[in-house]
Scaffold this motif. Structure first.
Motif, PDB file in Angstrom:
ATOM      1  N   ILE A  15       0.730  -1.225  -0.310  1.00 51.71           N
ATOM      2  CA  ILE A  15      -0.606  -0.122  -0.039  1.00 51.71           C
ATOM      3  C   ILE A  15       0.599   0.966   0.111  1.00 51.71           C
ATOM      4  O   ILE A  15       1.834   1.353   0.682  1.00 51.71           O
ATOM      5  N   ALA A  16       1.005   2.720  -0.979  1.00 53.64           N
ATOM      6  CA  ALA A  16       1.655   3.298  -0.882  1.00 53.64           C
ATOM      7  C   ALA A  16       1.460   3.930   0.358  1.00 53.64           C
ATOM      8  O   ALA A  16       0.066   4.530   1.115  1.00 53.64           O
ATOM      9  N   ASP A  17       2.522   4.865   1.140  1.00 49.56           N
ATOM     10  CA  ASP A  17       2.923   5.320   2.586  1.00 49.56           C
ATOM     11  C   ASP A  17       3.124   6.861   1.846  1.00 49.56           C
ATOM     12  O   ASP A  17       4.001   7.691   1.561  1.00 49.56           O
ATOM     13  N   THR A  18       1.800   7.449   1.759  1.00 45.81           N
ATOM     14  CA  THR A  18       1.308   8.835   1.670  1.00 45.81           C
ATOM     15  C   THR A  18       2.467  10.017   2.563  1.00 45.81           C
ATOM     16  O   THR A  18       2.687  11.071   2.482  1.00 45.81           O
ATOM     17  N   THR A  19       2.721   8.896   4.343  1.00 40.35           N
ATOM     18  CA  THR A  19       3.459   9.404   5.096  1.00 40.35           C
ATOM     19  C   THR A  19       5.224   9.822   4.729  1.00 40.35           C
ATOM     20  O   THR A  19       5.980  10.497   5.258  1.00 40.35           O
ATOM     21  N   ILE A  20       5.761   9.015   3.682  1.00 41.38           N
ATOM     22  CA  ILE A  20       6.888   8.811   3.185  1.00 41.38           C
ATOM     23  C   ILE A  20       7.385   9.909   2.107  1.00 41.38           C
ATOM     24  O   ILE A  20       5.719   9.968   1.383  1.00 41.38           O
ATOM     25  N   LYS A  21       8.702  10.487   2.132  1.00 45.23           N
ATOM     26  CA  LYS A  21       8.966  11.492   0.560  1.00 45.23           C
ATOM     27  C   LYS A  21       8.569  10.102  -0.524  1.00 45.23           C
ATOM     28  O   LYS A  21      10.321   9.166  -0.510  1.00 45.23           O
ATOM     29  N   PRO A  22       8.882  10.904  -2.048  1.00 48.58           N
ATOM     30  CA  PRO A  22       8.249  10.291  -2.949  1.00 48.58           C
ATOM     31  C   PRO A  22       9.952  10.062  -3.557  1.00 48.58           C
ATOM     32  O   PRO A  22      10.420  10.752  -3.117  1.00 48.58           O
ATOM     33  N   ARG A  23      10.215   8.594  -3.408  1.00 45.71           N
ATOM     34  CA  ARG A  23      11.487   7.852  -4.630  1.00 45.71           C
ATOM     35  C   ARG A  23      11.359   7.675  -6.190  1.00 45.71           C
ATOM     36  O   ARG A  23      12.091   6.212  -5.806  1.00 45.71           O
ATOM     37  N   PRO A  24      10.827   8.241  -6.759  1.00 44.38           N
ATOM     38  CA  PRO A  24      10.632   7.345  -8.289  1.00 44.38           C
ATOM     39  C   PRO A  24      12.295   7.013  -8.372  1.00 44.38           C
ATOM     40  O   PRO A  24      13.083   7.717  -8.369  1.00 44.38           O
ATOM     41  N   THR A  25      11.849   6.454  -9.625  1.00 38.71           N
ATOM     42  CA  THR A  25      12.420   5.226  -9.963  1.00 38.71           C
ATOM     43  C   THR A  25      13.464   6.469 -11.425  1.00 38.71           C
ATOM     44  O   THR A  25      12.553   6.515 -12.435  1.00 38.71           O
ATOM     45  N   VAL A  26      14.217   7.629 -11.054  1.00 39.94           N
ATOM     46  CA  VAL A  26      14.997   7.884 -12.426  1.00 39.94           C
ATOM     47  C   VAL A  26      16.142   8.077 -13.384  1.00 39.94           C
ATOM     48  O   VAL A  26      17.112   7.818 -12.594  1.00 39.94           O
ATOM     49  N   LEU A  27      15.816   7.437 -14.399  1.00 42.17           N
ATOM     50  CA  LEU A  27      16.797   7.197 -15.114  1.00 42.17           C
ATOM     51  C   LEU A  27      17.639   8.103 -16.435  1.00 42.17           C
ATOM     52  O   LEU A  27      16.683   8.478 -16.900  1.00 42.17           O
ATOM     53  N   ASN A  28      18.981   8.348 -16.728  1.00 36.21           N
ATOM     54  CA  ASN A  28      19.243   9.536 -16.783  1.00 36.21           C
ATOM     55  C   ASN A  28      19.880   9.056 -18.501  1.00 36.21           C
ATOM     56  O   ASN A  28      21.308   8.555 -18.491  1.00 36.21           O
ATOM     57  N   LEU A  29      18.830   8.921 -19.272  1.00 35.99           N
ATOM     58  CA  LEU A  29      19.910   8.759 -20.611  1.00 35.99           C
ATOM     59  C   LEU A  29      18.588   9.650 -21.290  1.00 35.99           C
ATOM     60  O   LEU A  29      18.927  10.674 -21.542  1.00 35.99           O
ATOM     61  N   ASP A  30      19.387   8.906 -22.928  1.00 34.62           N
ATOM     62  CA  ASP A  30      19.485  10.161 -23.966  1.00 34.62           C
ATOM     63  C   ASP A  30      17.922   9.500 -24.255  1.00 34.62           C
ATOM     64  O   ASP A  30      17.845   8.338 -25.123  1.00 34.62           O
ATOM     65  N   ILE A  31      17.145  11.060 -23.873  1.00 35.05           N
ATOM     66  CA  ILE A  31      16.550   9.858 -24.907  1.00 35.05           C
ATOM     67  C   ILE A  31      15.829   9.556 -26.780  1.00 35.05           C
ATOM     68  O   ILE A  31      15.413   9.085 -26.728  1.00 35.05           O
ATOM     69  N   ASP A  32      16.357  10.970 -26.684  1.00 38.36           N
ATOM     70  CA  ASP A  32      16.037  11.220 -28.647  1.00 38.36           C
ATOM     71  C   ASP A  32      16.829   9.692 -28.562  1.00 38.36           C
ATOM     72  O   ASP A  32      16.389   8.650 -29.904  1.00 38.36           O
ATOM     73  N   SER A  33      18.172   8.517 -28.881  1.00 38.80           N
ATOM     74  CA  SER A  33      18.778   8.194 -28.690  1.00 38.80           C
ATOM     75  C   SER A  33      18.021   6.454 -28.148  1.00 38.80           C
ATOM     76  O   SER A  33      17.951   5.760 -29.504  1.00 38.80           O
ATOM     77  N   LEU A  34      17.261   6.802 -27.604  1.00 34.65           N
ATOM     78  CA  LEU A  34      16.735   5.736 -27.190  1.00 34.65           C
ATOM     79  C   LEU A  34      15.124   5.207 -28.104  1.00 34.65           C
ATOM     80  O   LEU A  34      14.890   4.377 -28.573  1.00 34.65           O
ATOM     81  N   LYS A  35      14.577   6.669 -28.652  1.00 37.53           N
ATOM     82  CA  LYS A  35      13.798   6.787 -29.024  1.00 37.53           C
ATOM     83  C   LYS A  35      14.247   5.870 -30.795  1.00 37.53           C
ATOM     84  O   LYS A  35      13.073   5.128 -30.909  1.00 37.53           O
ATOM     85  N   GLN A  36      14.606   6.289 -31.177  1.00 39.84           N
ATOM     86  CA  GLN A  36      15.431   6.067 -32.447  1.00 39.84           C
ATOM     87  C   GLN A  36      15.706   4.765 -32.656  1.00 39.84           C
ATOM     88  O   GLN A  36      15.479   4.014 -33.737  1.00 39.84           O
TER      89      GLN A  36
END
Length: 233
Positions: A90-111
């Protein structure tokens, strides 16, 4: 405190191990719960590899990140062919969100992903006018990336019995939900609203208690709906 839940709809029962104090206790609780299920008894009771998997997980469960722990515990569920298994936090809204962010070159990935065949799991998808990428991140595992923010929103996992499981990451990794036996048809994950092709224009029918419905579409075309589970074991 972790809030992992394991449900066995086939047994009409509910088990929670939110109060376990460490990862090993969570693993042991889940393992013992699974061993009580009919699916385990019919499929894996005499499988030495499954017992070995449990021992290997037990020896390598020092993670402190909840998502990492959740994915390791999920490995006990993946080998079992049973759509009624549920596993979530269950999502615990009392804690700070910690999303997984990927440092990718989006244009290259899309190609790269543009070249993938329509029936390949990898590729570019749309969901309600938002663009997502699905790409292989590990053996039998694909990440779902929201391209605008570079945030991972879920995973598609190939199971040992040739089906696909979907793990959804909620509220910046504050909650997780497992959906079993996700279908990929003609380049689309319809059940999780991800489409490579144009989203189908489904014929809306009135929801009711009846398990069937008849509707006249045109003078020469009739429509009959028969309701059942969307997928089977």
């Amino acid at each position: 405190m972790k809030k992992f839940y394991f449900t066995l709809l086939s047994l009409i029962s509910f088990t929670c191990f939110a109060q376990q104090t460490n990862n090993i206790a969570d693993l042991e609780f889940l393992y013992q719960a699974i061993k009580k299920t009919p699916s385990y008894k019919s499929q894996l009771k005499s499988d030495e590899n499954y017992a070995l998997l449990y021992q290997e997980l037990k020896e390598n469960l020092s993670d402190t990140v909840e998502l990492a722990v959740y994915k390791k515990l999920y490995q006990l569920i993946a080998p079992i062919k049973d759509n009624h298994f549920g596993f979530y936090k269950i999502a615990d809204t009392t804690i700070k969100p910690r999303p997984t962010v990927l440092n990718l070159d989006i244009d290259s990935l899309k190609q790269v992903l543009k070249q993938k065949p329509i029936n390949d799991l990898e590729g570019l998808y749309e969901s309600d006018k938002h663009e997502f990428a699905v790409f292989k991140a590990a053996k039998n595992e694909y990440s779902i990336l929201y391209l605008k923010s570079k945030i991972v929103t879920g995973f598609i996992i190939e199971t040992p019995h040739q089906s696909l499981d979907f793990i959804s990451l909620l509220n910046g990794n504050r909650g997780f939900v497992l959906a079993r036996n996700t279908k990929h048809v003609n380049g689309n994950f319809i059940s999780i609203n991800l489409y490579k092709t144009a989203k189908p224009a489904f014929n809306n029918l009135v929801i009711g208690k009846s398990n069937f419905e008849f509707k006249k579409l045109t003078e020469k075309v009739d429509y009959l709906r028969l309701s059942s589970f969307y997928s089977s074991n």
